[in-house]
Write an enzyme that holds these catalytic residues in place. Structure first.
Site, PDB file in Angstrom:
ATOM      1  N   ILE A   1     -22.393 -29.228  -5.954  1.00 41.29           N
ATOM      2  CA  ILE A   1     -23.816 -28.945  -5.717  1.00 41.29           C
ATOM      3  C   ILE A   1     -24.441 -28.342  -6.980  1.00 41.29           C
ATOM      4  O   ILE A   1     -25.584 -28.642  -7.335  1.00 41.29           O
ATOM      5  CB  ILE A   1     -23.992 -28.043  -4.481  1.00 41.29           C
TER       6      ILE A   1
ATOM      7  N   ASP B   1     -19.071 -22.009 -15.943  1.00 39.03           N
ATOM      8  CA  ASP B   1     -18.061 -22.445 -14.973  1.00 39.03           C
ATOM      9  C   ASP B   1     -16.693 -22.087 -15.537  1.00 39.03           C
ATOM     10  O   ASP B   1     -16.509 -22.078 -16.758  1.00 39.03           O
ATOM     11  CB  ASP B   1     -18.153 -23.973 -14.780  1.00 39.03           C
TER      12      ASP B   1
ATOM     13  N   ALA C   1     -20.651 -20.459  -7.695  1.00 37.74           N
ATOM     14  CA  ALA C   1     -19.233 -20.370  -8.059  1.00 37.74           C
ATOM     15  C   ALA C   1     -18.424 -19.669  -6.975  1.00 37.74           C
ATOM     16  O   ALA C   1     -18.341 -18.445  -6.950  1.00 37.74           O
ATOM     17  CB  ALA C   1     -19.099 -19.624  -9.389  1.00 37.74           C
ATOM     18  N   ALA C   2     -17.866 -20.467  -6.081  1.00 38.20           N
ATOM     19  CA  ALA C   2     -17.074 -19.887  -4.987  1.00 38.20           C
ATOM     20  C   ALA C   2     -16.064 -20.906  -4.507  1.00 38.20           C
ATOM     21  O   ALA C   2     -16.226 -22.112  -4.714  1.00 38.20           O
ATOM     22  CB  ALA C   2     -17.994 -19.500  -3.833  1.00 38.20           C
TER      23      ALA C   2
ATOM     24  N   ASN D   1     -12.117 -13.993  -5.286  1.00 44.09           N
ATOM     25  CA  ASN D   1     -13.024 -14.852  -6.060  1.00 44.09           C
ATOM     26  C   ASN D   1     -14.474 -14.756  -5.573  1.00 44.09           C
ATOM     27  O   ASN D   1     -15.395 -14.618  -6.376  1.00 44.09           O
ATOM     28  CB  ASN D   1     -12.558 -16.300  -5.984  1.00 44.09           C
TER      29      ASN D   1
ATOM     30  N   THR E   1     -23.909 -20.352   3.653  1.00 42.02           N
ATOM     31  CA  THR E   1     -23.395 -21.427   4.505  1.00 42.02           C
ATOM     32  C   THR E   1     -23.656 -21.155   5.981  1.00 42.02           C
ATOM     33  O   THR E   1     -23.715 -19.990   6.406  1.00 42.02           O
ATOM     34  CB  THR E   1     -21.863 -21.563   4.283  1.00 42.02           C
TER      35      THR E   1
ATOM     36  N   TYR F   1     -13.455 -17.672   4.906  1.00 44.45           N
ATOM     37  CA  TYR F   1     -14.494 -18.249   4.044  1.00 44.45           C
ATOM     38  C   TYR F   1     -15.881 -17.762   4.477  1.00 44.45           C
ATOM     39  O   TYR F   1     -16.657 -17.227   3.673  1.00 44.45           O
ATOM     40  CB  TYR F   1     -14.409 -19.784   4.086  1.00 44.45           C
TER      41      TYR F   1
ATOM     42  N   LEU G   1     -15.379 -35.121   5.321  1.00 42.88           N
ATOM     43  CA  LEU G   1     -15.358 -36.376   6.088  1.00 42.88           C
ATOM     44  C   LEU G   1     -15.840 -37.589   5.284  1.00 42.88           C
ATOM     45  O   LEU G   1     -15.144 -38.609   5.243  1.00 42.88           O
ATOM     46  CB  LEU G   1     -16.216 -36.212   7.367  1.00 42.88           C
TER      47      LEU G   1
ATOM     48  N   ARG H   1     -22.514 -33.072  13.274  1.00 41.81           N
ATOM     49  CA  ARG H   1     -22.811 -32.233  12.113  1.00 41.81           C
ATOM     50  C   ARG H   1     -24.147 -32.657  11.513  1.00 41.81           C
ATOM     51  O   ARG H   1     -24.650 -33.739  11.788  1.00 41.81           O
ATOM     52  CB  ARG H   1     -21.717 -32.378  11.043  1.00 41.81           C
TER      53      ARG H   1
END
Ligand code: UDP
Length: 323
Positions: free
Chosen positions: A13, A32, A74-75, A92, A117, A141, A190, A221
């Site tokens: 992303i 990065d 960044a995860a 992290n 998220t 997460y 998926l 989803r």
């Protein structure tokens, strides 16, 4: 606005957002550690190698560049891995973001847009899910992302941090140029798995359960095109002076696993070998967004509302993958 630091700019992303910002005339810098990102994914944008857990490398980003705002991707983001090795995720994601916020504070950088998220909500109590839905993550997460959201709340109160955390549903697709796209190793999502099965690179796709309470028995989803996410990040960046808080990013359209497979077969013109297998632990039957806040606050509207159009971009990327 001056220079935008895209932390995690070589990831899926991040790289799409970097390309979009650069096309819109923004002065961008990608950073990065290339643990999961790909050097090729930043295209012509400048890239600095930096790691959120290495404070010297992080400090160097802010001392060698005058940064005005940060977009932070960044995860680590694999649910299953986070259950097996939560330390990796807390270190992290949570400590890494803490280090980033502290570096920003030392250098008087006050603006951040963050990848959160829908996993911060946990099991849905209702769908479509709005931002007021209770947050009770069911895996490490999601817990790490919620912990970071809470850091933002507290940093705003105490230090005046301007933040927008964007809660994505299922990111999908690739840039129309096919120069960049989704490339995870191992792949667990998926759509790329279905397309790799269509190509014959995988024996089949395993459908994780077909006895859910949904119209065809498979999970629903909300698949949102990665470039619609990219645009939303830019709009969020531009809104930070006026609004701080949390915004869902989804199309609001539920699509089942079987519908994804059918759409992939239509787009590719080939059949997809599929087998029904066990449910995956922790998978809710239905997850889709109420995206009215994104529309009202950001003035954002998804351009990709047809699942076949989304999958077509992912298929073109699969056929032309560079990394
Ligand atoms: N899924 C599946 N087989 C796979 C991978 C995923 O049936 O090999 C299903 C999964 O159960 C979920 C949907 O596809 O309902 C999307 O899963 P993905 O891992 O892509 O994203 P998530 O919704 O977990 O963030």
């Amino acid at each position: 606005m001056g220079k935008i630091l895209v932390m995690g700019g070589a990831g899926y992303i991040g790289s799409h957002t970097l390309k979009h910002l650069s096309e819109q005339g923004y002065d961008v810098l990608a950073a990065d550690n290339l643990a999961a990102g790909h050097r090729e994914a930043v295209l012509n944008s400048p890239l600095i190698i930096a790691d959120l857990l290495n404070e010297t490398s992080l400090e160097a980003v802010f001392t060698t560049h005058k940064i005005d705002a940060v977009i932070h991707f960044a995860a680590f983001s694999l649910v299953g891995e986070s259950v097996k090795d939560p330390a990796k995720y807390y270190r992290n994601n949570v400590i890494g973001t803490f280090n980033l916020l502290e570096a920003m504070r030392r250098h008087n950088v006050n603006k951040i847009v963050f990848s959160s998220t829908c996993a911060t909500y946990g099991q849905p109590h209702y769908v479509p899910m709005d931002e007021k839905h209770p947050q009770a993550p069911i895996n490490p997460y999601g817990q790490t992302k919620l912990a970071i959201e809470n850091m933002f709340r507290d940093y705003q109160t105490a230090y005046g941090l301007q933040y927008i955390a964007l809660r994505y549903f299922n990111a999908a697709g690739a840039d129309e140029s096919s120069l960049i796209g989704e490339s995870h190793n191992p792949e667990s999502h998926l759509i790329p798995l279905v397309l790799q099965a269509v190509k014959g690179e995988r024996e089949n796709i395993k459908i994780f359960g077909n006895d859910y309470e949904t119209p065809d028995g498979t999970c629903l989803r909300d698949y949102i095109h990665v470039n619609d996410l990219a645009v939303a990040h830019r709009l969020a960046l531009e809104k930070l002076d006026e609004f701080q808080g949390f915004i869902n990013l989804g199309t609001g359209i539920p699509t089942s696993v079987l519908e994804i497979i059918k759409a992939a077969e239509k787009v590719s013109g080939k059949s997809c070998p599929a087998v029904i297998s066990e449910r995956r632990p922790g998978d809710p039957a239905k997850l889709y967004a109420d995206n009215r806040a994104a529309q009202n606050i950001l003035g954002w509207k998804p351009q990709y509302t047809d699942i076949e159009a989304i999958i077509r971009t992912a298929w073109n990327w699969e056929l032309n993958r560079r990394f």
